[in-house]
Design a protein around this motif. Structure first.
Motif, PDB file in Angstrom:
ATOM      1  N   THR A  50       1.482 -24.439  -2.980  1.00 32.67           N
ATOM      2  CA  THR A  50       1.591 -23.931  -4.344  1.00 32.67           C
ATOM      3  C   THR A  50       0.315 -23.333  -4.928  1.00 32.67           C
ATOM      4  O   THR A  50       0.343 -22.241  -5.464  1.00 32.67           O
ATOM      5  CB  THR A  50       2.098 -25.049  -5.283  1.00 32.67           C
ATOM      6  N   ASP A  51      -0.785 -24.030  -4.866  1.00 35.67           N
ATOM      7  CA  ASP A  51      -2.005 -23.544  -5.518  1.00 35.67           C
ATOM      8  C   ASP A  51      -2.873 -22.682  -4.612  1.00 35.67           C
ATOM      9  O   ASP A  51      -3.986 -22.310  -4.996  1.00 35.67           O
ATOM     10  CB  ASP A  51      -2.829 -24.728  -6.053  1.00 35.67           C
ATOM     11  N   ASP A  52      -2.382 -22.352  -3.428  1.00 38.44           N
ATOM     12  CA  ASP A  52      -3.164 -21.572  -2.471  1.00 38.44           C
ATOM     13  C   ASP A  52      -2.994 -20.066  -2.688  1.00 38.44           C
ATOM     14  O   ASP A  52      -1.995 -19.609  -3.255  1.00 38.44           O
ATOM     15  CB  ASP A  52      -2.729 -21.886  -1.035  1.00 38.44           C
ATOM     16  N   THR A  53      -3.963 -19.339  -2.177  1.00 41.19           N
ATOM     17  CA  THR A  53      -3.858 -17.892  -2.041  1.00 41.19           C
ATOM     18  C   THR A  53      -4.199 -17.569  -0.591  1.00 41.19           C
ATOM     19  O   THR A  53      -4.850 -18.353   0.097  1.00 41.19           O
ATOM     20  CB  THR A  53      -4.834 -17.136  -2.974  1.00 41.19           C
ATOM     21  N   PHE A  54      -3.735 -16.423  -0.128  1.00 42.97           N
ATOM     22  CA  PHE A  54      -4.136 -15.955   1.196  1.00 42.97           C
ATOM     23  C   PHE A  54      -4.154 -14.440   1.181  1.00 42.97           C
ATOM     24  O   PHE A  54      -3.533 -13.809   0.322  1.00 42.97           O
ATOM     25  CB  PHE A  54      -3.226 -16.509   2.310  1.00 42.97           C
ATOM     26  N   ASN A  55      -4.877 -13.876   2.113  1.00 43.34           N
ATOM     27  CA  ASN A  55      -4.962 -12.427   2.253  1.00 43.34           C
ATOM     28  C   ASN A  55      -4.117 -12.008   3.444  1.00 43.34           C
ATOM     29  O   ASN A  55      -4.426 -12.351   4.572  1.00 43.34           O
ATOM     30  CB  ASN A  55      -6.410 -11.975   2.430  1.00 43.34           C
ATOM     31  N   SER A  56      -3.065 -11.257   3.171  1.00 41.87           N
ATOM     32  CA  SER A  56      -2.118 -10.846   4.201  1.00 41.87           C
ATOM     33  C   SER A  56      -2.695  -9.729   5.060  1.00 41.87           C
ATOM     34  O   SER A  56      -2.959  -8.634   4.558  1.00 41.87           O
ATOM     35  CB  SER A  56      -0.830 -10.359   3.543  1.00 41.87           C
ATOM     36  N   PRO A  57      -2.872  -9.966   6.370  1.00 36.64           N
ATOM     37  CA  PRO A  57      -3.361  -8.907   7.253  1.00 36.64           C
ATOM     38  C   PRO A  57      -2.442  -7.680   7.281  1.00 36.64           C
ATOM     39  O   PRO A  57      -2.918  -6.546   7.261  1.00 36.64           O
ATOM     40  CB  PRO A  57      -3.421  -9.577   8.626  1.00 36.64           C
ATOM     41  N   ALA A  58      -1.124  -7.897   7.293  1.00 39.04           N
ATOM     42  CA  ALA A  58      -0.193  -6.768   7.353  1.00 39.04           C
ATOM     43  C   ALA A  58      -0.261  -5.908   6.097  1.00 39.04           C
ATOM     44  O   ALA A  58       0.004  -4.716   6.141  1.00 39.04           O
ATOM     45  CB  ALA A  58       1.238  -7.264   7.558  1.00 39.04           C
ATOM     46  N   LEU A  59      -0.624  -6.518   4.989  1.00 35.35           N
ATOM     47  CA  LEU A  59      -0.680  -5.802   3.707  1.00 35.35           C
ATOM     48  C   LEU A  59      -2.092  -5.346   3.380  1.00 35.35           C
ATOM     49  O   LEU A  59      -2.444  -5.188   2.212  1.00 35.35           O
ATOM     50  CB  LEU A  59      -0.132  -6.684   2.583  1.00 35.35           C
ATOM     51  N   PRO A 102       0.801  -1.215   0.000  1.00 37.44           N
ATOM     52  CA  PRO A 102       0.000   0.000   0.000  1.00 37.44           C
ATOM     53  C   PRO A 102       0.841   1.276   0.000  1.00 37.44           C
ATOM     54  O   PRO A 102       0.404   2.308  -0.491  1.00 37.44           O
ATOM     55  CB  PRO A 102      -0.841  -0.112   1.267  1.00 37.44           C
ATOM     56  N   ASN A 103       2.054   1.211   0.541  1.00 38.00           N
ATOM     57  CA  ASN A 103       2.950   2.371   0.595  1.00 38.00           C
ATOM     58  C   ASN A 103       4.297   1.906   1.125  1.00 38.00           C
ATOM     59  O   ASN A 103       4.460   0.754   1.487  1.00 38.00           O
ATOM     60  CB  ASN A 103       2.371   3.481   1.483  1.00 38.00           C
ATOM     61  N   GLY A 104       5.254   2.790   1.195  1.00 40.50           N
ATOM     62  CA  GLY A 104       6.556   2.453   1.768  1.00 40.50           C
ATOM     63  C   GLY A 104       7.472   1.760   0.780  1.00 40.50           C
ATOM     64  O   GLY A 104       7.348   1.933  -0.429  1.00 40.50           O
ATOM     65  N   ASN A 105       8.381   0.931   1.318  1.00 43.06           N
ATOM     66  CA  ASN A 105       9.402   0.270   0.501  1.00 43.06           C
ATOM     67  C   ASN A 105       9.553  -1.197   0.867  1.00 43.06           C
ATOM     68  O   ASN A 105       9.448  -1.569   2.035  1.00 43.06           O
ATOM     69  CB  ASN A 105      10.768   0.935   0.721  1.00 43.06           C
ATOM     70  N   VAL A 106       9.857  -2.002  -0.147  1.00 44.62           N
ATOM     71  CA  VAL A 106      10.240  -3.399   0.045  1.00 44.62           C
ATOM     72  C   VAL A 106      11.735  -3.464  -0.199  1.00 44.62           C
ATOM     73  O   VAL A 106      12.223  -3.010  -1.230  1.00 44.62           O
ATOM     74  CB  VAL A 106       9.513  -4.337  -0.936  1.00 44.62           C
ATOM     75  N   LEU A 107      12.472  -4.018   0.757  1.00 48.58           N
ATOM     76  CA  LEU A 107      13.926  -4.078   0.667  1.00 48.58           C
ATOM     77  C   LEU A 107      14.404  -5.519   0.591  1.00 48.58           C
ATOM     78  O   LEU A 107      13.789  -6.419   1.172  1.00 48.58           O
ATOM     79  CB  LEU A 107      14.543  -3.375   1.873  1.00 48.58           C
TER      80      LEU A 107
END
Length: 184
Positions: free
Chosen positions: A161-170, A60-65
């Motif tokens: 492998t075939d799963d999806t999930f919704n990341s709470p932190a993201l 949503p914002n910030g940086n991925v390092l």
């Protein structure tokens, strides 16, 4: 296993060798008794690369390092494979690296670091307040997602492998693991 103060560790010259500073000890996670281990395996780097691309597209914002990048948590210095810092994060940058807990830390397991990532780093990230911790196992094509709740990690899920999930932190962004493990 060399003992150094946090100040002495910070004063070491830059290196391409992965070293961390945990509980006053200099740690070489890739150390072999014969020699330093080789660079990470292709399966490790492909996983790190795919996750970096995914996270860059959905944060949503910030940086991925990416490693190598020092992250100082209290007096411990580590180098997560990836970490995300939001705009209003408690994690701040200085000339050497970043200080304080990021919102997300990601470790992609290697045979030489698996135990370290699942024990020492797990406890350090938990104690330091890292909101979400992903442990990615490219050999078994699965990811453990740990979420910080009341100061302790709770297993949010183990995804394959075939799963999806919704990341709470993201912000509940969807992570598709098929994309993460697609390139071998």
């Amino acid at each position: 296993g060399t003992t150094l103060s946090a100040e002495a560790f910070a004063a070491l010259p830059e290196t391409t060798i992965l070293i961390e500073h945990i509980d006053g000890q200099v740690i070489y996670p890739h150390w072999s008794r014969i020699t330093m281990s080789p660079t990470p395996r292709p399966i490790h780097q492909l996983g790190v690369g795919e996750l970096h691309l995914i996270l860059r597209d959905i944060i949503p914002n910030g940086n991925v390092l990416l490693a190598p990048m020092e992250l100082l948590l209290s007096t411990q210095t580590v180098q997560p494979d990836l970490f995300w810092i939001a705009e209003e994060s408690a994690c701040v940058r200085d000339e050497r690296g970043y200080h304080g807990p990021p919102e997300l830390a990601v470790e992609v397991l290697s045979p030489s670091t698996s135990r370290h990532d699942k024990t020492v780093k797990f406890l350090l990230y938990e104690k330091s307040g890292v909101r979400e911790y992903w442990i990615v196992d490219p050999d078994h094509q699965q990811m453990e997602v740990w979420q910080l709740t009341d100061g302790e990690y709770e297993l949010f899920g183990i995804f394959r492998t075939d799963d999806t999930f919704n990341s709470p932190a993201l912000g509940s962004q969807t992570i598709d693991l098929n994309t993460v493990f697609a390139r071998r």
